[in-house]
Design an enzyme around this catalytic site. Structure first.
Site, PDB file in Angstrom:
ATOM      1  N   GLU A  37      -8.940  -0.912  -2.656  1.00  0.00           N
ATOM      2  CA  GLU A  37      -9.433   0.466  -2.598  1.00  0.00           C
ATOM      3  C   GLU A  37     -10.797   0.559  -1.916  1.00  0.00           C
ATOM      4  OE1 GLU A  37      -7.658   3.135  -3.235  1.00  0.00           O
ATOM      5  OE2 GLU A  37      -5.980   1.839  -3.740  1.00  0.00           O
ATOM      6  N   CYS A  87       0.854  -1.179   0.000  1.00  0.00           N
ATOM      7  CA  CYS A  87       0.000   0.000   0.000  1.00  0.00           C
ATOM      8  C   CYS A  87       0.894   1.233   0.000  1.00  0.00           C
ATOM      9  CB  CYS A  87      -0.894  -0.010   1.240  1.00  0.00           C
ATOM     10  SG  CYS A  87      -2.001   1.402   1.343  1.00  0.00           S
TER      11      CYS A  87
HETATM   12 ZN    ZN Z   1      -3.665   1.177  -0.067  1.00  0.00          ZN
END
Ligand code: ZN
Length: 139
Positions: free
Chosen positions: A97, A54
């Site tokens: 997401e 991420c």
């Molecule tokens: Zn992320």
């Protein structure tokens, strides 16, 4: 929801300044860009385990199980509804997401030893030390 390490970096999940509260942007190149407003996961099928990271947690990756195939309903930038069927990496990215929009990080999907390793990685990241990759080193 697993506890967060004290002093861990602030999540950059959830609404971003200047974006509607439930908007997700996927893709780095304009031709790859997917904008999903208020995405809803309609269907999911199968499961795949792959390394995931991420941008909010630089240098940290871990293997995470995600659906192999999904179908999502969302609105585009003009408010027009559409459905997106995805598999593989795109399915993983969309699920990642959507999780962000719900305040969930990929680390929240970890259990057992992977969760314990991630706690150490997050503490290391919070201390300013470089993260050591986890998923590639432990296949
Ligand atoms: Zn992320």
């Amino acid at each position: 929801m697993p506890p967060r390490a004290s002093g861990s970096p602030r999540r950059r999940s959830g609404p971003r300044p200047g974006w509607p509260s439930s908007t997700s942007r996927l893709g780095r190149e304009p031709q790859e860009l997917h904008v999903l407003v208020n995405p809803e996961l309609l269907e999911q099928e199968g499961a795949e385990i792959d390394a995931e990271g991420c941008l909010s947690l630089p240098g940290i990756t871990e293997k995470v199980e995600r659906p192999a195939r999904i179908k999502v309903r969302a609105l585009d930038r003009t408010g027009k509804p559409f459905e997106l069927a995805a598999e593989g990496f795109l399915a993983r990215a969309v699920c990642h997401e959507i999780d962000h929009l719900n305040g969930i990080l990929f680390t929240d999907h970890l259990h057992g030893l992977r969760k314990e390793r991630m706690k150490r990685q997050l503490k290391r990241l919070a201390s300013g030390a470089p993260a050591e990759s986890t998923a590639e080193a432990r296949s």
